[in-house]
Design a protein around this motif. Structure first.
Motif, mmCIF file in Angstrom:
data_model
loop_
_atom_site.group_PDB
_atom_site.id
_atom_site.type_symbol
_atom_site.label_atom_id
_atom_site.label_comp_id
_atom_site.label_asym_id
_atom_site.label_seq_id
_atom_site.Cartn_x
_atom_site.Cartn_y
_atom_site.Cartn_z
ATOM 1 N N THR A 107 -2.391 -21.879 -4.429
ATOM 2 C CA THR A 107 -2.691 -20.498 -4.033
ATOM 3 C C THR A 107 -2.045 -19.525 -5.002
ATOM 4 O O THR A 107 -0.932 -19.764 -5.481
ATOM 5 N N THR A 108 -2.742 -18.420 -5.277
ATOM 6 C CA THR A 108 -2.192 -17.342 -6.097
ATOM 7 C C THR A 108 -2.278 -16.032 -5.329
ATOM 8 O O THR A 108 -3.358 -15.647 -4.865
ATOM 9 N N VAL A 109 -1.138 -15.374 -5.170
ATOM 10 C CA VAL A 109 -1.097 -14.031 -4.571
ATOM 11 C C VAL A 109 -0.800 -13.058 -5.710
ATOM 12 O O VAL A 109 0.178 -13.228 -6.447
ATOM 13 N N THR A 110 -1.661 -12.042 -5.856
ATOM 14 C CA THR A 110 -1.531 -11.093 -6.965
ATOM 15 C C THR A 110 -1.229 -9.699 -6.429
ATOM 16 O O THR A 110 -1.904 -9.213 -5.516
ATOM 17 N N LEU A 111 -0.208 -9.077 -6.997
ATOM 18 C CA LEU A 111 0.147 -7.690 -6.660
ATOM 19 C C LEU A 111 -0.153 -6.812 -7.869
ATOM 20 O O LEU A 111 0.242 -7.134 -8.985
ATOM 21 N N ARG A 112 -0.856 -5.717 -7.636
ATOM 22 C CA ARG A 112 -1.082 -4.725 -8.691
ATOM 23 C C ARG A 112 -0.280 -3.477 -8.315
ATOM 24 O O ARG A 112 -0.465 -2.913 -7.240
ATOM 25 N N LEU A 113 0.608 -3.051 -9.220
ATOM 26 C CA LEU A 113 1.552 -1.978 -8.902
ATOM 27 C C LEU A 113 1.508 -0.879 -9.956
ATOM 28 O O LEU A 113 1.312 -1.166 -11.143
ATOM 29 N N PRO A 114 1.715 0.376 -9.523
ATOM 30 C CA PRO A 114 1.852 1.455 -10.511
ATOM 31 C C PRO A 114 3.218 1.376 -11.176
ATOM 32 O O PRO A 114 4.158 0.795 -10.616
ATOM 33 N N LEU A 115 3.335 1.952 -12.372
ATOM 34 C CA LEU A 115 4.634 1.953 -13.056
ATOM 35 C C LEU A 115 5.622 2.880 -12.370
ATOM 36 O O LEU A 115 6.819 2.650 -12.363
ATOM 37 N N THR A 116 5.127 3.981 -11.811
ATOM 38 C CA THR A 116 6.004 4.966 -11.179
ATOM 39 C C THR A 116 5.282 5.599 -10.006
ATOM 40 O O THR A 116 4.054 5.554 -9.902
ATOM 41 N N LEU A 117 6.038 6.210 -9.115
ATOM 42 C CA LEU A 117 5.473 6.807 -7.906
ATOM 43 C C LEU A 117 5.399 8.323 -7.964
ATOM 44 O O LEU A 117 4.657 8.943 -7.204
ATOM 45 N N SER A 118 6.142 8.946 -8.856
ATOM 46 C CA SER A 118 6.353 10.387 -8.775
ATOM 47 C C SER A 118 5.238 11.224 -9.385
ATOM 48 O O SER A 118 4.853 12.250 -8.840
ATOM 49 N N ILE A 119 4.732 10.821 -10.552
ATOM 50 C CA ILE A 119 3.724 11.626 -11.247
ATOM 51 C C ILE A 119 2.577 10.718 -11.691
ATOM 52 O O ILE A 119 2.812 9.617 -12.186
ATOM 53 N N ILE A 120 1.338 11.185 -11.487
ATOM 54 C CA ILE A 120 0.183 10.417 -11.949
ATOM 55 C C ILE A 120 -0.725 11.325 -12.765
ATOM 56 O O ILE A 120 -0.728 12.545 -12.588
ATOM 57 N N ASP A 121 -1.485 10.718 -13.665
ATOM 58 C CA ASP A 121 -2.543 11.444 -14.357
ATOM 59 C C ASP A 121 -3.787 11.346 -13.490
ATOM 60 O O ASP A 121 -4.240 10.240 -13.156
ATOM 61 N N GLY A 122 -4.319 12.501 -13.112
ATOM 62 C CA GLY A 122 -5.439 12.509 -12.180
ATOM 63 C C GLY A 122 -6.601 13.355 -12.667
ATOM 64 O O GLY A 122 -6.499 14.100 -13.653
ATOM 65 N N SER A 155 0.831 -1.214 0.000
ATOM 66 C CA SER A 155 0.000 0.000 0.000
ATOM 67 C C SER A 155 0.857 1.252 0.000
ATOM 68 O O SER A 155 0.481 2.283 -0.571
ATOM 69 N N GLU A 156 2.026 1.172 0.646
ATOM 70 C CA GLU A 156 2.923 2.330 0.715
ATOM 71 C C GLU A 156 3.415 2.754 -0.664
ATOM 72 O O GLU A 156 3.801 3.909 -0.866
ATOM 73 N N ILE A 157 3.429 1.837 -1.617
ATOM 74 C CA ILE A 157 3.846 2.183 -2.982
ATOM 75 C C ILE A 157 2.620 2.220 -3.906
ATOM 76 O O ILE A 157 2.734 1.984 -5.111
ATOM 77 N N ARG A 158 1.455 2.523 -3.302
ATOM 78 C CA ARG A 158 0.190 2.669 -4.015
ATOM 79 C C ARG A 158 -0.188 1.411 -4.795
ATOM 80 O O ARG A 158 -0.748 1.464 -5.880
ATOM 81 N N GLY A 159 0.162 0.264 -4.224
ATOM 82 C CA GLY A 159 -0.186 -1.006 -4.844
ATOM 83 C C GLY A 159 -1.270 -1.725 -4.061
ATOM 84 O O GLY A 159 -1.704 -1.272 -2.999
ATOM 85 N N GLU A 160 -1.707 -2.857 -4.585
ATOM 86 C CA GLU A 160 -2.733 -3.672 -3.943
ATOM 87 C C GLU A 160 -2.284 -5.124 -3.967
ATOM 88 O O GLU A 160 -1.546 -5.545 -4.846
ATOM 89 N N VAL A 161 -2.762 -5.886 -2.980
ATOM 90 C CA VAL A 161 -2.446 -7.305 -2.919
ATOM 91 C C VAL A 161 -3.730 -8.081 -2.667
ATOM 92 O O VAL A 161 -4.543 -7.705 -1.828
ATOM 93 N N THR A 162 -3.928 -9.145 -3.433
ATOM 94 C CA THR A 162 -5.090 -10.011 -3.258
ATOM 95 C C THR A 162 -4.628 -11.457 -3.259
ATOM 96 O O THR A 162 -3.534 -11.778 -3.739
ATOM 97 N N VAL A 163 -5.476 -12.340 -2.716
ATOM 98 C CA VAL A 163 -5.128 -13.752 -2.656
ATOM 99 C C VAL A 163 -6.318 -14.582 -3.107
ATOM 100 O O VAL A 163 -7.475 -14.230 -2.853
ATOM 101 N N ASP A 164 -6.031 -15.668 -3.806
ATOM 102 C CA ASP A 164 -7.061 -16.610 -4.217
ATOM 103 C C ASP A 164 -6.495 -18.007 -4.015
ATOM 104 O O ASP A 164 -5.296 -18.245 -4.245
ATOM 105 N N SER A 165 -7.344 -18.937 -3.566
ATOM 106 C CA SER A 165 -6.819 -20.262 -3.254
ATOM 107 C C SER A 165 -7.910 -21.309 -3.369
ATOM 108 O O SER A 165 -9.086 -21.035 -3.115
ATOM 109 N N VAL A 166 -7.505 -22.511 -3.782
ATOM 110 C CA VAL A 166 -8.388 -23.675 -3.828
ATOM 111 C C VAL A 166 -7.691 -24.798 -3.073
ATOM 112 O O VAL A 166 -6.542 -25.142 -3.383
#
Length: 695
Positions: free
Chosen positions: A540-555, A524-535
């Motif tokens: 088990t699959t752990v998925t991280l979604r991350l931004p390409l960069t931290l400095s500038i965003i289109d908002g 979360s500190e790098i503006r990412g998300e983590v999710t988990v799925d398992s059967v």
């Protein structure tokens, strides 16, 4: 100056170590590969030579002995075995430590160093498993080797900048003479007058007459790291050993006095006492000169395709570009106020250029994930052996690039996720066979682009997570009520709660769930998300979604009360205009738009802004995975290129703000963390205990 060269040597040596580790992993799966053995040997040879040059004496001595093992391996005197691979991996750890510390002085360090040296010496002397075959040479064999001795004329013409790259040509000559019996001739006709001498340049060139039983490839290996920085020719001039005689002495003396290189044909005549033997025709001589000219032309036309730059300089460049973007926003505001068409046109051009410069600067700051994957491979290998498990680690998308600051913050969470997969996810071979699986487990690391984000998936085919066990543990800890209804995904997300663990005993490695709250916090500190799925039983699959960069965003710039806020465009799905009656008539914070129920939160309440009665409101619909949520704001102002700055200590505890940006008019705009709002709304923290809908 020498400290600067030392730092460069360490940096380049770490690249060599990474290449060495990568080759070792490949060699473990293909122990007969001559190319991989040669690659390992070359990396060690480079480390040895550079270490001696820059005062890393322990490093040079250590890699010299390690290099001797792989010299015997490539000559067929030692076989590659799992023991040798493990020994080399341990040696790589010692090399990394020597690069960090330099020459050792502490007693504990020296004891560890001497222990490793002893293991290497034992292996060389036959103490290793699956060791020497045909390691001794009989007298007849030695005679045969001597009978194969040949004499070569080696012309070594280095470029002027050879010394600036940290290469000492005298060391190369020493290595050549170690191959056999030789005589070196130095030519000095390129040395300029004293006033024009550049101390850092090389002006000398050499010819070496060498008699050796080694192959031409062995001679070429001496020059392997300077082959692009010199003209090199190796010509056989005679069978058998080289013996100095008056005629050869005179040829060498004439060459020195005239500063003219010895011709291959002339030396062949004298060594073979037969003028016709080995004598080049005029056409052959012309062909040789043409080939030498072609090599020189290639050397001259060589273009540098990449450069090594200190990361601090890249950070400074990105910061300056970020400031330029802020100034450009101020210029745009000023141009609009003035209403001058010329200034407006200039402002638009500056905006285009600053956007291009921004994109280019961020591309420079991106580095491939491959730089860190070696650590993950090593962790899986060492841990699986420690736990008695067979695991294949498969990597896909290692060339995906991310901001180096993101990669730095990402390493520890990924190490923890992989450690969990190895320790608690993958079963032991007998357990896997008992349930009909292959005895060897698999862990898949996959990275790929998804829109403006990068997704990283870590998947294992192990025992999976038992949601019943998760639920029971959560009830016993008082995290949920016993009769509370939760979906499969909501139960899995409980492992991210602080202090949650499915294990009653502490593992020496880690259990599934231990510290996963820390993993989510760091992501979360790098503006990412983590999710988990398992059967259960499948993995088990752990998925991280991350931004390409931290400095500038289109908002998207929105107004809430009297203040302006930035909503990241990457999370926005739609924008709606709402009639005030729609909000007034809504039940449990749900509005109906286009025959669809959409939950919402009033951002004016969250930021404690005064709620003004207006005929219409704006709702920004944000989305993450299958969750959607409307953010009610007073006004949508338009797109904004936000330079994200860290929050001060007074705002670090704010749950729904991830940073701040300076607007063109100099005011501050907070950046809204939409994913955090979705999480808090799902948990019912905001007023109305809103539950998000799913599609």
């Amino acid at each position: 100056m020498i400290d600067k060269f030392k730092a460069k040597f360490v940096e380049e040596s770490l690249d060599n170590v990474n290449d060495l580790e990568e080759a070792l992993f490949a060699l473990e799966n293909d122990m007969q590969s001559k190319d991989l053995i040669e690659r390992i040997f070359r990396a060690m040879h480079s480390l040895k030579g550079g270490g001696a040059m820059f005062g890393f004496n322990h490093l040079s001595d250590f890699t010299h002995h390690l290099e001797n093992i792989f010299d015997k391996v490539r000559n067929g005197k030692i076989k590659v075995t799992p023991d040798l691979i493990s020994l080399t991996f341990s040696a790589v750890d010692e090399i990394k430590y020597l690069l960090e510390k330099g020459d050792l002085t502490a007693r504990d360090d020296l004891d560890e160093y001497n222990l490793m040296m002893g293991e290497i010496q034992n292996f060389l002397q036959g103490g290793g498993t699956g060791n020497q075959e045909n390691s001794s040479v009989s007298g007849d064999d030695a005679s045969a080797a001597n009978s194969e001795e040949k004499t070569y004329l080696i012309s070594f013409i280095p470029g002027e900048d050879l010394l600036q790259n940290g290469t000492n040509p005298l060391f190369l000559l020493d290595d050549l003479h170690a191959l056999g019996k030789g005589h070196s001739i130095v030519y000095t006709h390129k040395i300029p007058s004293f006033d024009n001498i550049e101390p850092e340049n090389n002006y000398c060139l050499w010819q070496i007459i060498l008699s050796t039983a080694e192959s031409v490839n062995e001679i070429k290996d001496v020059f392997i790291f300077v082959e692009d920085e010199c003209d090199l020719s190796i010509e056989e001039v005679g069978k058998g050993g080289f013996e100095m005689n008056p005629a050869v002495e005179k040829l060498i003396e004439n060459a020195r006095n005239s500063n003219t290189l010895i011709k291959v044909s002339d030396l062949k005549v004298l060594l073979n006492k037969n003028e016709t033997e080995g004598k080049k025709t005029e056409q052959e001589q012309e062909n040789t000169e043409t080939e030498q000219g072609r090599k020189k032309s290639q050397l001259k036309d060589h273009k540098i395709s990449s450069i090594r730059v200190a990361s601090s300089k890249i950070d400074e460049l990105v910061n300056l570009v970020s400031e330029l973007v802020t100034i450009q926003a101020q210029l745009s505001v000023y141009a609009e106020k003035k209403g001058d068409n010329d200034i407006l046109e200039l402002a638009e051009n500056v905006q285009k250029l600053s956007r291009q410069l921004r994109d280019n600067a961020f591309e420079i700051s991106l580095i491939p994930m491959q730089t860190e994957l070696m650590r993950f491979q090593r962790l899986v290998r060492d841990l699986s052996k420690e736990l008695g498990k067979e695991i294949e680690f498969v990597i896909e998308g290692g060339d995906i690039e991310l901001d180096k600051n993101i990669i730095e913050h990402l390493t520890d969470p990924l190490l923890h996720i992989l450690r969990n997969s190895v320790d608690h996810g993958i079963e032991k071979p007998d357990e896997r066979v008992a349930v009909g699986k292959s005895p060897k487990g698999n862990i898949y690391f996959k990275a790929y682009h998804a829109g403006a984000s990068v997704l990283i998936e870590v998947t294992d085919d192990g025992r999976g997570i038992d949601v019943d066990s998760i639920r029971a543990k959560a009830v016993s800890k008082g995290m949920i009520e016993e009769n509370e209804e939760l979906s499969h995904k909501e139960i899995l997300n409980l492992i991210f709660q602080s202090g949650f663990s499915t294990r009653d005993t502490v593992s020496g490695v880690s259990g599934r769930g231990v510290g996963m709250d820390v993993v989510r916090k760091k992501i979360s500190e790098i503006r990412g998300e983590v999710t988990v799925d398992s059967v259960v039983g499948q993995g088990t699959t752990v998925t991280l979604r991350l931004p390409l960069t931290l400095s500038i965003i289109d908002g998207l710039l929105v107004k809430i009360g009297e203040n302006q806020y930035v909503v990241p465009i990457s999370s926005i799905e739609k924008i709606f205009a709402l009639d005030k009656r729609q909000l007034k008539d809504s039940f449990n914070r749900v509005v109906i738009i286009d025959n669809e129920q959409l939950p919402y939160v009033d951002m004016r309440e969250i930021f404690k802004e005064e709620i003004k009665e207006t005929e219409t409101h704006q709702m920004v619909l944000v989305r993450h995975e299958d969750r959607r949520l409307g953010l009610v704001v007073d006004e949508v102002l338009g797109e904004h290129q936000a330079v994200v700055k860290p929050l001060g200590r007074y705002l670090t505890s704010h749950e729904v703000v991830s940073g701040a940006s300076i607007l063109g008019d100099g005011s501050i705009s907070l950046v809204i963390d939409t994913n955090r709002i979705l999480q808090l709304t799902s948990s019912g923290k905001f007023r109305g205990k809103t539950k998000t809908s799913t599609e």
